[in-house]
Design a protein around this motif. Structure first.
Motif, PDB file in Angstrom:
ATOM      1  N   PRO A 267      -9.272  11.787  -3.123  1.00  0.00           N
ATOM      2  CA  PRO A 267     -10.731  11.881  -3.251  1.00  0.00           C
ATOM      3  C   PRO A 267     -11.494  10.696  -2.658  1.00  0.00           C
ATOM      4  CG  PRO A 267      -9.682  12.632  -5.263  1.00  0.00           C
ATOM      5  CD  PRO A 267      -8.599  12.094  -4.397  1.00  0.00           C
ATOM      6  N   ARG A 268     -10.996   9.491  -2.857  1.00  0.00           N
ATOM      7  CA  ARG A 268     -11.687   8.320  -2.300  1.00  0.00           C
ATOM      8  C   ARG A 268     -11.649   8.340  -0.765  1.00  0.00           C
ATOM      9  NH1 ARG A 268     -13.018   3.837  -5.615  1.00  0.00           N
ATOM     10  NH2 ARG A 268     -12.374   4.125  -7.791  1.00  0.00           N
ATOM     11  N   ILE A 269     -10.538   8.791  -0.217  1.00  0.00           N
ATOM     12  CA  ILE A 269     -10.417   8.843   1.241  1.00  0.00           C
ATOM     13  C   ILE A 269     -11.337   9.912   1.817  1.00  0.00           C
ATOM     14  CG2 ILE A 269      -8.845   9.156   3.179  1.00  0.00           C
ATOM     15  CD1 ILE A 269      -8.429   6.596   1.517  1.00  0.00           C
TER      16      ILE A 269
ATOM     17  N   VAL B 187      -2.872  -1.518  18.496  1.00  0.00           N
ATOM     18  CA  VAL B 187      -3.900  -0.788  17.760  1.00  0.00           C
ATOM     19  C   VAL B 187      -3.250   0.092  16.705  1.00  0.00           C
ATOM     20  CG1 VAL B 187      -5.732   0.919  17.960  1.00  0.00           C
ATOM     21  CG2 VAL B 187      -5.474  -0.832  19.730  1.00  0.00           C
ATOM     22  N   TYR B 188      -2.119   0.665  17.024  1.00  0.00           N
ATOM     23  CA  TYR B 188      -1.435   1.567  16.097  1.00  0.00           C
ATOM     24  C   TYR B 188      -0.398   0.807  15.278  1.00  0.00           C
ATOM     25  CZ  TYR B 188       2.077   1.527  19.836  1.00  0.00           C
ATOM     26  OH  TYR B 188       2.975   1.144  20.785  1.00  0.00           O
ATOM     27  N   THR B 189      -0.245   1.237  14.018  1.00  0.00           N
ATOM     28  CA  THR B 189       0.723   0.593  13.112  1.00  0.00           C
ATOM     29  C   THR B 189       1.792   1.560  12.618  1.00  0.00           C
ATOM     30  OG1 THR B 189      -0.613   1.089  11.169  1.00  0.00           O
ATOM     31  CG2 THR B 189      -1.052  -0.997  12.300  1.00  0.00           C
ATOM     32  N   ARG B 190       1.564   2.839  12.789  1.00  0.00           N
ATOM     33  CA  ARG B 190       2.467   3.906  12.347  1.00  0.00           C
ATOM     34  C   ARG B 190       2.551   4.026  10.820  1.00  0.00           C
ATOM     35  NH1 ARG B 190       5.905   1.726  16.603  1.00  0.00           N
ATOM     36  NH2 ARG B 190       5.906   3.092  18.419  1.00  0.00           N
ATOM     37  N   THR B 191       1.770   3.193  10.101  1.00  0.00           N
ATOM     38  CA  THR B 191       1.862   3.240   8.634  1.00  0.00           C
ATOM     39  C   THR B 191       1.235   4.497   8.051  1.00  0.00           C
ATOM     40  OG1 THR B 191      -0.199   1.969   8.477  1.00  0.00           O
ATOM     41  CG2 THR B 191       1.863   0.726   8.441  1.00  0.00           C
ATOM     42  N   GLY B 192       0.420   5.182   8.847  1.00  0.00           N
ATOM     43  CA  GLY B 192      -0.213   6.392   8.337  1.00  0.00           C
ATOM     44  C   GLY B 192       0.414   7.668   8.839  1.00  0.00           C
ATOM     45  N   ASP B 193       1.548   7.551   9.504  1.00  0.00           N
ATOM     46  CA  ASP B 193       2.177   8.731  10.112  1.00  0.00           C
ATOM     47  C   ASP B 193       2.701   9.729   9.078  1.00  0.00           C
ATOM     48  OD1 ASP B 193       1.576   7.621  12.500  1.00  0.00           O
ATOM     49  OD2 ASP B 193       3.629   7.157  13.108  1.00  0.00           O
TER      50      ASP B 193
ATOM     51  N   GLY C  23      -6.200  -3.799  -2.047  1.00  0.00           N
ATOM     52  CA  GLY C  23      -5.037  -4.284  -2.773  1.00  0.00           C
ATOM     53  C   GLY C  23      -3.730  -3.681  -2.312  1.00  0.00           C
ATOM     54  N   GLY C  24      -3.790  -2.906  -1.213  1.00  0.00           N
ATOM     55  CA  GLY C  24      -2.579  -2.320  -0.676  1.00  0.00           C
ATOM     56  C   GLY C  24      -2.144  -1.053  -1.362  1.00  0.00           C
ATOM     57  N   ARG C  25      -2.977  -0.519  -2.235  1.00  0.00           N
ATOM     58  CA  ARG C  25      -2.645   0.721  -2.950  1.00  0.00           C
ATOM     59  C   ARG C  25      -2.521   1.876  -1.959  1.00  0.00           C
ATOM     60  NH1 ARG C  25      -7.074   3.743  -6.741  1.00  0.00           N
ATOM     61  NH2 ARG C  25      -5.930   5.702  -7.102  1.00  0.00           N
ATOM     62  N   ARG C  26      -1.355   2.504  -1.932  1.00  0.00           N
ATOM     63  CA  ARG C  26      -1.106   3.602  -1.008  1.00  0.00           C
ATOM     64  C   ARG C  26      -1.505   4.925  -1.656  1.00  0.00           C
ATOM     65  NH1 ARG C  26      -0.640   2.508   4.063  1.00  0.00           N
ATOM     66  NH2 ARG C  26       0.707   4.342   4.408  1.00  0.00           N
ATOM     67  N   VAL C  27      -2.282   5.693  -0.908  1.00  0.00           N
ATOM     68  CA  VAL C  27      -2.728   6.994  -1.415  1.00  0.00           C
ATOM     69  C   VAL C  27      -2.630   8.014  -0.289  1.00  0.00           C
ATOM     70  CG1 VAL C  27      -4.322   6.015  -3.125  1.00  0.00           C
ATOM     71  CG2 VAL C  27      -5.128   6.508  -0.800  1.00  0.00           C
ATOM     72  N   PRO C  28      -2.511   9.315  -0.630  1.00  0.00           N
ATOM     73  CA  PRO C  28      -2.508  10.345   0.427  1.00  0.00           C
ATOM     74  C   PRO C  28      -3.864  10.417   1.114  1.00  0.00           C
ATOM     75  CG  PRO C  28      -2.598  11.360  -1.757  1.00  0.00           C
ATOM     76  CD  PRO C  28      -2.321   9.895  -1.979  1.00  0.00           C
TER      77      PRO C  28
ATOM     78  N   GLY D  52       1.065  10.565   6.402  1.00  0.00           N
ATOM     79  CA  GLY D  52      -0.039  11.161   5.642  1.00  0.00           C
ATOM     80  C   GLY D  52      -0.560  10.306   4.518  1.00  0.00           C
ATOM     81  N   GLU D  53      -0.284   9.018   4.571  1.00  0.00           N
ATOM     82  CA  GLU D  53      -0.791   8.104   3.559  1.00  0.00           C
ATOM     83  C   GLU D  53      -1.587   6.991   4.219  1.00  0.00           C
ATOM     84  OE1 GLU D  53       2.443   6.581   1.289  1.00  0.00           O
ATOM     85  OE2 GLU D  53       2.569   8.361  -0.002  1.00  0.00           O
TER      86      GLU D  53
END
Length: 331
Positions: free
Chosen positions: A26-28, A3-9, A17-22, A11-12
């Motif tokens: 605003p969109r988040i 379930v966990y991927t650690r990709t957001g650890d 399209g895979g665009r990484r944002v904090p 703060g992103e």
């Protein structure tokens, strides 16, 4: 699969399209508020049960999925201006809910104290979350392209939830008031009936005779039934459950007999009187009340001295058996 991927650890998170944002992008922020509203609508839909209102809530959830996909940057067929017109059509279809809201809002403007109904309260919470999403969206649209057109759509969805939630709360208040009023009226009615008991009531022998007749007719029909007889004040005199009768009929037969004795009308007639706007609207919420056919008042000398309730077959069969038993009473 984890379930966990650690990709957001750190703060992103990712947009389309895979665009990484904090995660405070605003969109988040908009997506977070929409997700909260979406989850709350799931709670509201489960509380609404099955019916038109649950279907409306499900449609709102479906629109929110499209909006969230659009905010995240995915290609969607969403055309906000068309959806606004569609949602306005949903609001127009809620004629009763609009009448309730129009009546109340026309009398008083201000804040409302919600809490009468769980589903209505959940809808108001979802509305508040949508309003927050709308505010976040207004801010995000100043720096992000393609978001401004979603503002009217979210605004209209929150209007829909307000109208629907307000109507559910008002209906719950009416039901609660009706229960209190019905209880008072029933107690008063029982008191009046007891005063008239001087004209006599059913004896145990008469009650058993009614049950014997009803059972004979039920056997002719080949349907195992439950038969109950009450006195003029609605107290149980005699009861019999035929072998194979439905267990739920045990409760229904007694309630039918009691309702017929206290209201002094056949229960299939009472069913028409408890509809919204009818004379006895609200009585259906009374604990010992039953408006299914199969309950008849028992009269002697023009006075109601008891009631018989039959349950176990179709409504028509229950009514048939009850009338057959009554024909043998000769009151």
């Amino acid at each position: 699969m984890r379930v966990y991927t650690r990709t957001g650890d750190k703060g992103e998170t990712s947009l389309a399209g895979g665009r990484r944002v904090p995660k405070d992008h605003p969109r988040i922020e908009v997506l977070g508020a929409l997700d909260e509203a979406f989850s709350c609508l799931g709670l509201a839909r489960s509380l609404c049960g099955v019916g038109e209102r649950a279907e409306v809530v499900a449609k709102v959830q479906a629109v929110l999925v499209e909006i969230m996909s659009s905010v995240a940057g995915f290609a969607t067929p969403l055309r906000p201006e068309e959806r606004v017109a569609e949602v306005e059509g949903w609001i127009d279809d809620l004629e009763f809910e609009q009448e309730v809201a129009g009546l109340l809002l026309g009398r008083e403007r201000g804040f409302w104290l919600f809490g009468e109904d769980p589903a209505g309260s959940a809808l108001q919470l979802a509305r508040a979350l949508l309003r927050r999403a709308e505010r976040e969206l207004v801010g995000a649209s100043k720096s992000e392209d393609g978001l401004a057109g979603l503002v009217p759509l979210i605004n209209r969805l929150s209007d829909l939830l307000f109208v629907l939630g307000l109507a559910l709360s008002v209906e719950a208040w009416i039901r609660r008031f009706a229960r209190v009023l019905s209880s008072c009226l029933i107690q008063e009615l029982v008191g009046e009936v007891r005063k008239e008991m001087g004209c006599g009531s059913l004896s145990l022998e008469e009650a058993m005779r009614l049950i014997a007749s009803a059972r004979r007719r039920a056997e002719e029909l080949g349907v195992p039934m439950v038969i109950a007889v009450v006195d003029g004040a609605g107290f149980l005199l005699a009861f019999q459950r035929m072998d194979g009768a439905l267990l739920v009929s045990c409760d229904l037969a007694v309630k039918k007999a009691k309702t017929a004795a206290l209201i002094r009308k056949p229960t299939h007639v009472v069913a028409e009187l408890v509809q919204p706007g009818a004379m006895l609207y609200g009585f259906a919420s009374y604990e010992d009340f039953c408006s299914f056919g199969g309950g008849l008042p028992v009269e002697r000398g023009g006075k109601v001295v008891g009631g018989i309730g039959v349950s176990g077959g179709t409504v028509e069969q229950d009514v048939d058996v009850a009338y057959f038993a009554l024909s043998s009473f000769g009151g």
